[in-house]
Design an enzyme around this catalytic site. Structure first.
Site, PDB file in Angstrom:
ATOM      1  CG  HIS A   1       8.142-109.666 -16.335  1.00  0.00           C
ATOM      2  ND1 HIS A   1       7.895-110.168 -15.081  1.00  0.00           N
ATOM      3  CD2 HIS A   1       7.957-108.329 -16.240  1.00  0.00           C
ATOM      4  CE1 HIS A   1       7.577-109.180 -14.268  1.00  0.00           C
ATOM      5  NE2 HIS A   1       7.613-108.044 -14.938  1.00  0.00           N
ATOM      6  CD  GLU A   2       8.694-105.550 -18.982  1.00  0.00           C
ATOM      7  OE1 GLU A   2       7.594-104.981 -18.856  1.00  0.00           O
ATOM      8  OE2 GLU A   2       9.556-105.538 -18.085  1.00  0.00           O
TER       9      GLU A   2
ATOM     10  CD  GLU B   1       6.364-106.026 -11.645  1.00  0.00           C
ATOM     11  OE1 GLU B   1       7.165-106.742 -12.259  1.00  0.00           O
ATOM     12  OE2 GLU B   1       5.809-105.038 -12.160  1.00  0.00           O
TER      13      GLU B   1
ATOM     14  CG  HIS C   1       3.689-106.160 -16.856  1.00  0.00           C
ATOM     15  ND1 HIS C   1       2.972-106.345 -15.705  1.00  0.00           N
ATOM     16  CD2 HIS C   1       4.985-106.110 -16.472  1.00  0.00           C
ATOM     17  CE1 HIS C   1       3.806-106.412 -14.672  1.00  0.00           C
ATOM     18  NE2 HIS C   1       5.040-106.277 -15.121  1.00  0.00           N
TER      19      HIS C   1
END
Lengths: 310, 182
Positions: A153-154, A231, A157
């Protein structure tokens, strides 16, 4: 709930995100234009005085540029992080290495915050200067599969340049806020021009007043909406890297069920974390209204979206 | 009129360059991923004897596991020597299948579970297996992308210009992949 293919989910997410960002730029342009024009009318200048716009851009730009360019160092020093060690933080280190391979970006710099509240964030202006930071609580509470979900997930980003996007967005929010503030000051204390500007001038003044009061709030609300949308994009991206939604689902459940608040987080860094570091829920209409000011979508909603990808 | 033509040419040129870059960078990334698989296999090749050595005493009556490990190591060394991508990928998944079995034995034996050396070796091996899996997946995704763009119009024009051959894909069964137990 219908089954959603990851690629479809990703595409839908990207489209929604683009629409929000585009809407944001349109709104900011309109707000800035009206505030600048109204200020000009008040001060008796001709229409189109862009001087104020320029000053606002410079002030807001400098503050955000510094934040953007040094985001990694600033955030790390605020968060009191130490560099991750392959031996000590074996899972964190190797999982990041693996997922960096999988997502085709360089392994980001890894940091650990000595805080038992489980959370993680990514920052840095581009993939070459990226930083992923996890709390020791996260590393201890999650197993390898769950950690993979969070790190992926990071990395999304980072890959999507979310830090850059959020920096640009905050420059624009800053401009609107500054212009609105100036207009209000001028209209209360400033001198009124003697010559009559006619109907158009009057309309502009009223519009200016409305925009000066409302647009900083609206701009910020859209900023939060952008943050929430990103997100979802990162969640879907995480699944497309690990191919295991259940890892991220379990991680989100663990992180959100933890009641401990992260001590080193503040309002400025909140949007960076995987789950909002501020806990506490308000239900009902008030909750929905408060939800507009959230940097993150509700965890339940994220888990539901992830479940549909199983 | 001039400007329009220049603008159109500019767009076409930009597209040509970015398409060309896509092909070139895909190839480079595939090559890097294959190298990564090779590196990880070498690591496995070195790690397996260590694990065998330190677990020998405990695994006496787990002959099957030992044989599977030795087997995997043989396949790995053969694959490294051959340099064949398919063989390397298969050898990598062989170890992935043995690891969970060893994990079960380790979990059930308090002495083994307490051993730091074995825990460390298992972690390292699991990590190499993960890396092989991700690198392999990347090879598969990138080759598929490359091959589709190679034949799809209009990117096929660029592929034809530089005479790109179809890249051989990897055959793999995802079910053989190693998953960390919850």
């Amino acid at each position: 709930m219908t089954m959603v293919n990851i690629y479809e989910a990703q595409r839908a997410n990207k489209i929604k995100s683009t629409i929000i960002v585009a809407g944001f730029f349109v709104f900011v342009t309109a707000a800035v234009y009206i505030l600048v024009q109204a200020t000009s009318v008040y001060l008796g200048y001709e229409f189109g005085g862009l001087g104020f716009m320029g000053i606002a851009l410079i002030i807001s730009g400098i503050s955000s540029y510094v934040g953007y360019y040094y985001s990694d160092r600033i955030v790390l020093s605020i968060s009191k992080a130490r560099e991750a060690d392959r031996k000590k933080d074996f899972n964190f280190y190797t999982v990041s290495e693996n997922l960096a391979i999988a997502s085709g970006i360089a392994k980001p710099k890894l940091y650990v915050i000595e805080d038992s509240a489980p959370n993680a964030f990514a920052t840095g202006r581009d993939p070459e200067h990226a930083v992923v930071c996890a709390t020791i609580g996260l590393l201890n509470k999650l197993n390898r599969t769950e950690l993979e979900g969070v790190i992926a997930h990071e990395l999304c980003h980072i890959k999507n340049y979310d830090t850059r996007l959020m920096s640009v967005v905050s420059v624009l929010v800053g401009i609107v806020a500054l212009l609105g503030d100036w207009f209000l000051r001028i209209s209360f204390h400033g001198r009124r021009s003697d010559n009559d500007k006619g109907q158009l001038g009057a309309i502009l003044l009223i519009l200016g007043l409305v925009f000066a009061i409302l647009s900083p709030i609206i701009a910020q609300l859209i900023q939060f909406a952008v943050s929430r949308r990103r997100e979802f994009v990162a969640d879907a991206g995480s699944v497309s890297i690990t191919k295991q939604p259940q890892g991220l689902i379990a991680a989100l459940e663990k992180i959100s069920s933890d009641t401990e608040a992260l001590e080193v987080a503040n309002k400025a860094t909140a949007h960076l974390f995987i789950v909002s570091p501020f806990k506490g829920k308000i239900k009902g209409a008030v909750g929905r209204f408060a939800g507009l000011f959230n940097t993150h979508p509700p965890v339940n909603e994220r888990i539901r979206t992830l479940r549909s990808m199983l | 009129m001039m400007y329009v033509i220049v603008a159109i040419l500019g767009v076409i040129l930009f597209w040509l360059i970015s398409t060309y870059n896509f092909f070139v960078s895909s190839k480079a990334r595939i090559k890097a991923s294959i190298q990564e698989i090779g590196n990880q296999l070498k690591r496995q090749f070195d790690l397996i004897p260590n694990l065998e050595e330190s677990a020998k005493g405990y695994l006496k009556h787990e002959k099957g596991i030992f044989e599977a490990l030795t087997d995997a190591r043989k396949a790995i060394s053969g694959a490294i020597k051959s340099g064949d991508v398919q063989k390397m990928s298969d050898a990598g998944s062989k170890l992935s299948q043995v690891l969970p079995q060893i994990q079960v034995v380790v979990e059930s034996n308090p002495e083994l579970k307490a051993s730091e050396v074995i825990g460390k070796l298992m972690d390292e091996l699991r990590d190499t297996a993960d890396k092989v899996m991700y690198a392999r997946r990347l090879v598969i995704d990138l080759t598929a992308d490359f091959n589709v763009k190679r034949v799809e119009f209009p990117t096929s024009l660029v592929a034809g210009m530089f005479k790109y051959d179809e890249l051989p894909g990897l055959i793999t069964s995802e079910k053989g992949e190693y998953k960390v137990k919850l």
